[in-house]
Design a protein around this motif. Structure first.
Motif, PDB file in Angstrom:
ATOM      1  N   ASP A 279       0.848  -1.195   0.000  1.00 60.37           N
ATOM      2  CA  ASP A 279       0.000   0.000   0.000  1.00 60.37           C
ATOM      3  C   ASP A 279       0.883   1.245   0.000  1.00 60.37           C
ATOM      4  O   ASP A 279       1.037   1.907   1.031  1.00 60.37           O
ATOM      5  CB  ASP A 279      -0.922  -0.019   1.227  1.00 60.37           C
ATOM      6  N   PRO A 280       1.455   1.583  -1.163  1.00 61.62           N
ATOM      7  CA  PRO A 280       2.390   2.703  -1.203  1.00 61.62           C
ATOM      8  C   PRO A 280       1.759   4.049  -0.845  1.00 61.62           C
ATOM      9  O   PRO A 280       2.429   4.919  -0.303  1.00 61.62           O
ATOM     10  CB  PRO A 280       2.918   2.699  -2.641  1.00 61.62           C
ATOM     11  N   ALA A 281       0.486   4.227  -1.109  1.00 56.55           N
ATOM     12  CA  ALA A 281      -0.161   5.507  -0.822  1.00 56.55           C
ATOM     13  C   ALA A 281      -0.145   5.814   0.672  1.00 56.55           C
ATOM     14  O   ALA A 281       0.055   6.951   1.085  1.00 56.55           O
ATOM     15  CB  ALA A 281      -1.589   5.505  -1.342  1.00 56.55           C
ATOM     16  N   SER A 282      -0.328   4.804   1.482  1.00 54.70           N
ATOM     17  CA  SER A 282      -0.402   5.008   2.934  1.00 54.70           C
ATOM     18  C   SER A 282       0.960   5.031   3.611  1.00 54.70           C
ATOM     19  O   SER A 282       1.076   5.535   4.719  1.00 54.70           O
ATOM     20  CB  SER A 282      -1.227   3.891   3.578  1.00 54.70           C
ATOM     21  N   HIS A 283       1.979   4.477   2.956  1.00 52.55           N
ATOM     22  CA  HIS A 283       3.257   4.290   3.650  1.00 52.55           C
ATOM     23  C   HIS A 283       4.447   5.014   3.018  1.00 52.55           C
ATOM     24  O   HIS A 283       5.569   4.856   3.491  1.00 52.55           O
ATOM     25  CB  HIS A 283       3.568   2.799   3.719  1.00 52.55           C
ATOM     26  N   SER A 284       4.234   5.790   1.988  1.00 57.09           N
ATOM     27  CA  SER A 284       5.375   6.370   1.284  1.00 57.09           C
ATOM     28  C   SER A 284       5.986   7.566   1.992  1.00 57.09           C
ATOM     29  O   SER A 284       7.151   7.861   1.798  1.00 57.09           O
ATOM     30  CB  SER A 284       4.966   6.786  -0.132  1.00 57.09           C
ATOM     31  N   ARG A 285       5.230   8.252   2.792  1.00 52.68           N
ATOM     32  CA  ARG A 285       5.737   9.473   3.426  1.00 52.68           C
ATOM     33  C   ARG A 285       6.529   9.147   4.675  1.00 52.68           C
ATOM     34  O   ARG A 285       6.200   8.253   5.424  1.00 52.68           O
ATOM     35  CB  ARG A 285       4.590  10.388   3.773  1.00 52.68           C
ATOM     36  N   GLY A 286       7.546   9.916   4.880  1.00 52.97           N
ATOM     37  CA  GLY A 286       8.352   9.793   6.087  1.00 52.97           C
ATOM     38  C   GLY A 286       8.314  11.092   6.858  1.00 52.97           C
ATOM     39  O   GLY A 286       7.684  12.063   6.453  1.00 52.97           O
ATOM     40  N   GLU A 287       8.994  11.114   7.958  1.00 61.12           N
ATOM     41  CA  GLU A 287       9.068  12.318   8.760  1.00 61.12           C
ATOM     42  C   GLU A 287       9.989  13.327   8.081  1.00 61.12           C
ATOM     43  O   GLU A 287      10.869  12.964   7.314  1.00 61.12           O
ATOM     44  CB  GLU A 287       9.594  12.005  10.170  1.00 61.12           C
ATOM     45  N   SER A 288       9.813  14.579   8.415  1.00 59.80           N
ATOM     46  CA  SER A 288      10.637  15.626   7.819  1.00 59.80           C
ATOM     47  C   SER A 288      12.057  15.567   8.374  1.00 59.80           C
ATOM     48  O   SER A 288      12.293  15.032   9.460  1.00 59.80           O
ATOM     49  CB  SER A 288      10.037  16.998   8.113  1.00 59.80           C
ATOM     50  N   ALA A 289      12.964  16.148   7.640  1.00 59.71           N
ATOM     51  CA  ALA A 289      14.361  16.199   8.095  1.00 59.71           C
ATOM     52  C   ALA A 289      14.466  16.988   9.399  1.00 59.71           C
ATOM     53  O   ALA A 289      15.274  16.659  10.267  1.00 59.71           O
ATOM     54  CB  ALA A 289      15.240  16.826   7.015  1.00 59.71           C
ATOM     55  N   GLY A 290      13.644  18.006   9.549  1.00 58.99           N
ATOM     56  CA  GLY A 290      13.640  18.791  10.785  1.00 58.99           C
ATOM     57  C   GLY A 290      13.248  17.956  11.993  1.00 58.99           C
ATOM     58  O   GLY A 290      13.876  18.049  13.051  1.00 58.99           O
ATOM     59  N   LEU A 291      12.208  17.139  11.838  1.00 56.71           N
ATOM     60  CA  LEU A 291      11.781  16.283  12.946  1.00 56.71           C
ATOM     61  C   LEU A 291      12.866  15.267  13.286  1.00 56.71           C
ATOM     62  O   LEU A 291      13.144  15.021  14.462  1.00 56.71           O
ATOM     63  CB  LEU A 291      10.471  15.567  12.614  1.00 56.71           C
ATOM     64  N   ILE A 292      13.492  14.705  12.279  1.00 58.92           N
ATOM     65  CA  ILE A 292      14.560  13.734  12.525  1.00 58.92           C
ATOM     66  C   ILE A 292      15.721  14.413  13.254  1.00 58.92           C
ATOM     67  O   ILE A 292      16.301  13.847  14.182  1.00 58.92           O
ATOM     68  CB  ILE A 292      15.012  13.070  11.211  1.00 58.92           C
ATOM     69  N   ALA A 293      16.048  15.645  12.867  1.00 58.85           N
ATOM     70  CA  ALA A 293      17.119  16.377  13.548  1.00 58.85           C
ATOM     71  C   ALA A 293      16.757  16.640  15.009  1.00 58.85           C
ATOM     72  O   ALA A 293      17.603  16.492  15.900  1.00 58.85           O
ATOM     73  CB  ALA A 293      17.397  17.687  12.824  1.00 58.85           C
ATOM     74  N   ILE A 294      15.518  17.009  15.270  1.00 55.21           N
ATOM     75  CA  ILE A 294      15.073  17.254  16.647  1.00 55.21           C
ATOM     76  C   ILE A 294      15.146  15.968  17.466  1.00 55.21           C
ATOM     77  O   ILE A 294      15.635  15.964  18.600  1.00 55.21           O
ATOM     78  CB  ILE A 294      13.650  17.850  16.667  1.00 55.21           C
TER      79      ILE A 294
END
Length: 187
Positions: free
Chosen positions: A156-171
């Motif tokens: 189900d690529p539509a539901s799972h393709s997005r990841g967290e933003s680089a800003g959130l990962i940095a935080i």
């Protein structure tokens, strides 16, 4: 200049959306991971957990000197695997980077925290064999979490393709570093 083409009908728009969704699903099914992708990520996470647990439990200068090595190995392996994925497929996949490689998927985060906590506890109690066991278990669970996400994405690529933003990962990374610093200072 006048547009001589008629406006699309709702049926035309619906058909275009169905075709776009089918195209995304075909692309997701055709993507491949580099060889030894999960093994490399799992080993790098295990080494990083073990070196950090060891270095917060042992304050000799040479022990502290190896801490950056575990982190550097994890960053290097992550970068190599993401570059290899891009070379194989010609695309970037945000969910793969954040959820699988950087561990923002819930199962990866939980397994990392539990393995690190158990490894640190074992290190403070000078049970070095248990540090290694917990680190390996954490790396394996982290890699399995990635495999689980990959299979869900391909289904189900539509539901799972997005990841967290680089800003959130940095935080989140900064918070993790702050937590390790607090562990060392409170020791």
């Amino acid at each position: 200049m006048e547009n001589s083409e008629p406006d699309p009908t709702p049926e035309d728009a619906a058909a275009a959306l169905v075709e776009a969704e089918a195209s995304r699903t075909r692309l997701a099914g055709a993507l491949v991971l580099p060889s030894f992708f999960y093994a490399a990520i799992g080993v790098a996470v295990a080494v990083q957990i073990a070196t950090t647990a060891f270095t917060i439990a042992d304050d000799r200068w040479w022990a502290l000197a190896i801490r950056p090595g575990g982190v550097a190995l994890l960053v290097l392996v992550a970068a190599i695997q993401l570059v290899r994925f891009r070379q194989l497929n010609g695309v970037r996949l945000g969910g793969l980077a954040s959820r699988v490689v950087f561990g923002t998927a819930p199962a990866a985060s939980i397994s990392y925290v539990l393995a690190f906590g158990a490894s640190a506890w074992a290190g403070f109690n000078r049970m070095w064999w248990l540090v290694a066991v917990c680190a390996v278990a954490g790396g394996a669970a982290y890699a399995l979490s990635g495999l689980r996400w990959w299979r869900r994405y391909q289904g189900d690529p539509a539901s799972h393709s997005r990841g967290e933003s680089a800003g959130l990962i940095a935080i989140l990374g900064a918070l993790a570093v702050a937590g390790v610093v607090l562990l060392v200072l409170r020791r």
